[in-house]
Scaffold this motif. Structure first.
Motif, PDB file in Angstrom:
ATOM      1  N   LEU A   1      51.878   9.565  36.491  1.00  0.00           N
ATOM      2  CA  LEU A   1      52.443   8.422  37.215  1.00  0.00           C
ATOM      3  C   LEU A   1      52.487   8.697  38.720  1.00  0.00           C
ATOM      4  CD1 LEU A   1      55.427   7.354  34.906  1.00  0.00           C
ATOM      5  CD2 LEU A   1      53.204   6.225  35.146  1.00  0.00           C
ATOM      6  N   ALA A   2      52.869   9.921  39.081  1.00  0.00           N
ATOM      7  CA  ALA A   2      52.912  10.279  40.499  1.00  0.00           C
ATOM      8  C   ALA A   2      51.528  10.207  41.108  1.00  0.00           C
ATOM      9  CB  ALA A   2      53.508  11.678  40.668  1.00  0.00           C
ATOM     10  N   ASP A   3      50.518  10.693  40.387  1.00  0.00           N
ATOM     11  CA  ASP A   3      49.137  10.640  40.886  1.00  0.00           C
ATOM     12  C   ASP A   3      48.660   9.206  41.039  1.00  0.00           C
ATOM     13  OD1 ASP A   3      49.039  13.377  40.937  1.00  0.00           O
ATOM     14  OD2 ASP A   3      47.898  13.578  39.070  1.00  0.00           O
ATOM     15  N   ASP A   4      49.184   8.300  40.192  1.00  0.00           N
ATOM     16  CA  ASP A   4      48.814   6.880  40.276  1.00  0.00           C
ATOM     17  C   ASP A   4      49.545   6.145  41.391  1.00  0.00           C
ATOM     18  OD1 ASP A   4      47.108   7.197  38.140  1.00  0.00           O
ATOM     19  OD2 ASP A   4      48.514   6.422  36.641  1.00  0.00           O
ATOM     20  N   GLY A   5      50.449   6.840  42.098  1.00  0.00           N
ATOM     21  CA  GLY A   5      51.155   6.222  43.217  1.00  0.00           C
ATOM     22  C   GLY A   5      52.387   5.448  42.837  1.00  0.00           C
ATOM     23  N   VAL A   6      52.857   5.616  41.599  1.00  0.00           N
ATOM     24  CA  VAL A   6      54.030   4.863  41.140  1.00  0.00           C
ATOM     25  C   VAL A   6      55.252   5.145  42.005  1.00  0.00           C
ATOM     26  CG1 VAL A   6      55.711   4.692  39.250  1.00  0.00           C
ATOM     27  CG2 VAL A   6      53.253   4.626  38.767  1.00  0.00           C
ATOM     28  N   PHE A   7      55.381   6.380  42.475  1.00  0.00           N
ATOM     29  CA  PHE A   7      56.568   6.778  43.235  1.00  0.00           C
ATOM     30  C   PHE A   7      56.339   6.747  44.740  1.00  0.00           C
ATOM     31  CE2 PHE A   7      56.504   9.011  39.156  1.00  0.00           C
ATOM     32  CZ  PHE A   7      57.649   8.481  38.588  1.00  0.00           C
ATOM     33  N   GLY A   8      55.226   6.179  45.162  1.00  0.00           N
ATOM     34  CA  GLY A   8      54.922   6.127  46.589  1.00  0.00           C
ATOM     35  C   GLY A   8      54.163   7.354  47.035  1.00  0.00           C
ATOM     36  N   SER A   9      53.855   7.381  48.333  1.00  0.00           N
ATOM     37  CA  SER A   9      53.100   8.493  48.893  1.00  0.00           C
ATOM     38  C   SER A   9      53.935   9.756  48.927  1.00  0.00           C
ATOM     39  CB  SER A   9      52.645   8.151  50.315  1.00  0.00           C
ATOM     40  OG  SER A   9      52.141   9.294  50.959  1.00  0.00           O
TER      41      SER A   9
END
Length: 306
Positions: A269-277
């Protein structure tokens, strides 16, 4: 502290850079090698090395050949391949400190490679998160060469102590602890996010605080979400090694295997940008786990859309 010892760091990520900074402050000569040097993140590594006077070397064997002490601080799956890559350059008697979160079996395989090439392998088990403690993070040492290396490391500023002269004891201690700590992280993320979706998060936390009155679950939630979002990939690799440690004991690693899946899932999810840059000041540092849980739930809802 000034010393003639030259230290070679394999892995110039978060841990490697912290060690480099603390060693360079003492005037210790430090060189480093990292597979990311040729990639998009290479510029950041070059900038850091220039600021702290760390020489960057392109190959593992070349780094080993110029070092009196090699410290391997890479992802868990690379512990054995890195040891193998260093062997052509190892000089007789070169110290090799394996700082990686790997299973006792992996440490034994790495030790056989290093010792077979004339080096002196010592397993290191880092017993908590490095950043708050930096070079003084609690460090367990293991193996027949551990007692000889301990005083040298402590003169350099480490907080090292020998766990056993038998290889694998220090790593088993670390890995069995990781089953619990990394598992708790995964359970909190799963429980709190599901509770948020059902609108019962306040009741769940109130019940946890009643059952475990010494733990501040709001703060733990914020901290666990932050750490897993930021370092989930590395943590997933560590828990896979913890699962292997459980297997080496003859048990099926039901809990550890599930933890590795959840940690890797958050990393995806982090790699997909879910949590922003990751460069954003707000990245996984909102201070409220609910913000991150809402991002997870929004991402899942988006995936469900036709």
């Amino acid at each position: 502290m000034s010393t003639d010892l030259s230290i070679g760091l394999i892995g110039y990520g978060e841990v490697g850079r912290i060690l480099a900074e603390d060693l360079r402050v003492q005037g210790v000569r430090v060189a480093a090698c990292d597979i990311k040097l040729g990639g998009p993140a290479g510029g950041d590594l070059l900038g850091h090395a220039a600021r702290f006077g760390v020489e960057l070397v392109s190959g593992h064997a070349a780094l080993a050949a110029r070092s009196g002490l090699v410290i391997s601080a890479v992802t868990a799956s690379q512990a054995v391949p890195v040891a193998e890559a260093c062997t052509p350059g190892l000089r007789e008697g070169t110290w090799f400190l394996d700082f990686n979160s790997a299973s006792p079996g992996a440490k034994a395989r790495a030790a056989a490679l290093v010792n077979g090439a004339g080096g002196r392998f010592v397993e290191g088990a880092v017993m908590t998160s490095v950043p708050p403690y930096r070079i003084k993070v609690p460090l367990l040492l293991g193996g027949p060469h551990a007692a000889a290396l301990e005083p040298l490391l402590n003169r350099l500023g480490f907080a090292a102590r020998v766990a056993s002269d038998r290889l694998g004891i220090a790593s088993a201690t670390k890995m069995c602890r990781s089953v619990m700590i990394k598992g708790l992280e995964a359970m909190v993320i799963e429980s709190f996010t599901a509770a948020r979706a059902h609108g019962v998060e306040d009741a769940v936390i109130a019940s946890l605080e009643e059952t475990f009155p010494g733990l501040e679950w709001e703060k733990l939630g914020a901290y666990f979400f932050q750490r897993v979002i930021q370092h989930g990939r590395r943590r997933a690799e560590e828990v896979r090694e913890a699962a292997e440690t459980v297997r080496e004991a003859g048990l099926d690693p039901f809990s550890a295997a599930g933890t590795a899946l959840r940690q890797a899932w958050v990393a995806d999810l982090a790699d997909d940008g879910v949590f922003g840059s990751k460069s954003s000041a707000g990245f996984a540092r909102s201070g409220d786990w609910r913000v991150e849980a809402d991002r997870i739930l929004a991402a899942l809802k988006h995936k469900e859309q036709p």
